[in-house]
Design a protein around this motif. Structure first.
Motif, short mmCIF file in Angstrom:
data_model
loop_
_atom_site.label_atom_id
_atom_site.label_comp_id
_atom_site.label_asym_id
_atom_site.label_seq_id
_atom_site.Cartn_x
_atom_site.Cartn_y
_atom_site.Cartn_z
N LEU A 109 0.81 -1.21 0.00
CA LEU A 109 0.00 0.00 0.00
C LEU A 109 0.85 1.26 0.00
O LEU A 109 0.43 2.31 -0.51
N GLU A 110 2.04 1.18 0.55
CA GLU A 110 2.91 2.37 0.61
C GLU A 110 3.35 2.83 -0.77
O GLU A 110 3.68 4.01 -0.95
N VAL A 111 3.38 1.93 -1.75
CA VAL A 111 3.84 2.30 -3.09
C VAL A 111 2.72 2.26 -4.12
O VAL A 111 2.96 2.46 -5.31
N ALA A 112 1.49 2.02 -3.68
CA ALA A 112 0.36 1.98 -4.61
C ALA A 112 0.00 3.40 -5.04
O ALA A 112 0.12 4.35 -4.27
N LEU A 143 -7.94 -2.55 -5.05
CA LEU A 143 -7.31 -2.65 -3.74
C LEU A 143 -8.18 -1.83 -2.79
O LEU A 143 -9.39 -1.79 -2.97
N PRO A 144 -7.64 -1.15 -1.79
CA PRO A 144 -8.51 -0.40 -0.89
C PRO A 144 -9.21 0.77 -1.58
O PRO A 144 -10.15 1.30 -1.04
N THR A 145 -8.72 1.21 -2.71
CA THR A 145 -9.37 2.30 -3.42
C THR A 145 -9.90 1.78 -4.75
O THR A 145 -9.69 0.63 -5.10
N ARG A 146 -10.57 2.64 -5.49
CA ARG A 146 -11.24 2.21 -6.71
C ARG A 146 -10.31 1.44 -7.65
O ARG A 146 -10.59 0.35 -8.05
N ASN A 147 -9.23 2.04 -8.02
CA ASN A 147 -8.31 1.45 -8.97
C ASN A 147 -6.91 1.85 -8.56
O ASN A 147 -6.64 3.03 -8.39
N VAL A 148 -6.04 0.88 -8.42
CA VAL A 148 -4.71 1.15 -7.92
C VAL A 148 -3.67 0.55 -8.84
O VAL A 148 -3.83 -0.58 -9.32
N GLU A 149 -2.64 1.30 -9.10
CA GLU A 149 -1.56 0.85 -9.95
C GLU A 149 -0.34 0.57 -9.07
O GLU A 149 0.00 1.36 -8.20
N LEU A 150 0.32 -0.56 -9.33
CA LEU A 150 1.50 -0.94 -8.58
C LEU A 150 2.72 -0.93 -9.49
O LEU A 150 2.64 -1.33 -10.65
N PRO A 151 3.88 -0.52 -8.98
CA PRO A 151 5.10 -0.56 -9.79
C PRO A 151 5.48 -2.00 -10.09
O PRO A 151 5.20 -2.92 -9.32
N LEU A 152 6.12 -2.20 -11.24
CA LEU A 152 6.46 -3.55 -11.68
C LEU A 152 7.85 -4.00 -11.24
O LEU A 152 8.33 -5.02 -11.70
#
Length: 282
Positions: free
Chosen positions: A181-184, A217-226
């Motif tokens: 979550l810290e990097v989302a 994730l906890p929000t609508r749409n979350v992007e994570l680094p690859l």
């Protein structure tokens, strides 16, 4: 020890009120870092407890906006209940939080961490050896696993962590939901997620990776680094041996602000001690 001695009282709680929306819950979760929030409703006779909304509820119902439709009933306890009885309810119902109610009034919240803190202080029995309490099935991932894939592994395993192994199958670190979550990055309202996903030539590219990298994730749409999991994991991992007591392990959890500690024997990973395992010991 009674629940009242360990709970967080209503005066210190942040709640959301009906009528309300998912954005009210999101703000609470993001600002305070909790996984759920109590729901109340104001009436002429005063505040009335109505239920709980969790991060999972938001994920499971991404298109629902109304708070009344998102909340659900969960097990509750009373302030005068024995804390061991409340811990038993948490274990049986897989509930990390128990609203403390008196009739329709919300008096507080008892969390798994509250019980662990009581074990750490010696307020309840903590003499059991953690080797007898630990979970032997360990969720794991590899140091080079892309973060979105590792996050998906965590989600599918229904545990909040993954022990990270290197090429020699040696523990190199641990990845938790908090690390993720810290990097989302929230991408609500964006049509696409740009170039953050793997190219077809990447080693970890396969059909469906875009669904992994761009999920609710906890929000609508979350992007994570690859990037690889090794970039985001905690490398300095606290461990315990099987001879350590539940009270000693509880103190490690509280002082290091963690919910699980790997169990080692002769330097080898042999299990995981979760905070709920300590509750089962009661």
């Amino acid at each position: 020890m009674n629940v009242a001695d360990a709970m967080t009282p209503r005066s210190e709680l942040v709640v959301v009120e009906i009528p309300g929306t998912r954005d009210d819950v999101l703000e609470y979760i993001q600002d305070h870092g909790f996984s759920s929030v109590p729901v109340v409703k104001g009436t002429e006779g005063g505040e009335v407890y109505r239920g709980l909304v969790s991060r999972d509820d938001l994920i499971d119902h991404p298109d629902e906006d109304q708070l009344a439709m998102l909340m659900r009933e969960v097990p509750t306890t009373g302030a005068d209940a024995d804390i061991r009885a409340a811990a038993a309810v948490m274990v049986a119902e897989n509930a990390r939080r128990l609203p403390v109610v008196d009739g329709d009034a919300l008096e507080g919240i008892l969390t798994v961490t509250d019980v662990v803190r009581a074990i750490a202080r010696g307020d309840v029995d903590g003499d059991a050896a953690v080797g007898d309490l630990a979970t032997r099935e360990v969720n794991a991932t590899h140091v080079d696993t892309p973060l979105p894939v590792a996050e998906r592994e965590i989600g599918l395993s229904a545990v909040p962590y993954a022990v990270v192994l290197d090429d020699d199958a040696t523990m190199a670190g641990i990845l938790t939901e908090v690390d993720v979550l810290e990097v989302a990055r929230v991408v609500e309202g964006e049509e696409g997620t740009g170039d953050s996903f793997a190219d077809q030539d990447d080693d970890w590219a396969w059909e469906g990776i875009k669904a992994v990298g761009n999920r609710y994730l906890p929000t609508r749409n979350v992007e994570l680094p690859l990037g690889p999991t090794s970039e985001f994991m905690t490398a300095d991992v606290v461990t315990v041996s099987g001879r350590r007591t539940a009270a000693e392990t509880a103190r490690e959890m509280i002082s290091n602000d963690v919910e699980q500690i790997p169990l080692v024997s002769g330097g080898e990973l042999v299990g995981i001690v979760r905070d709920v395992d300590l509750l089962e010991g009661l």
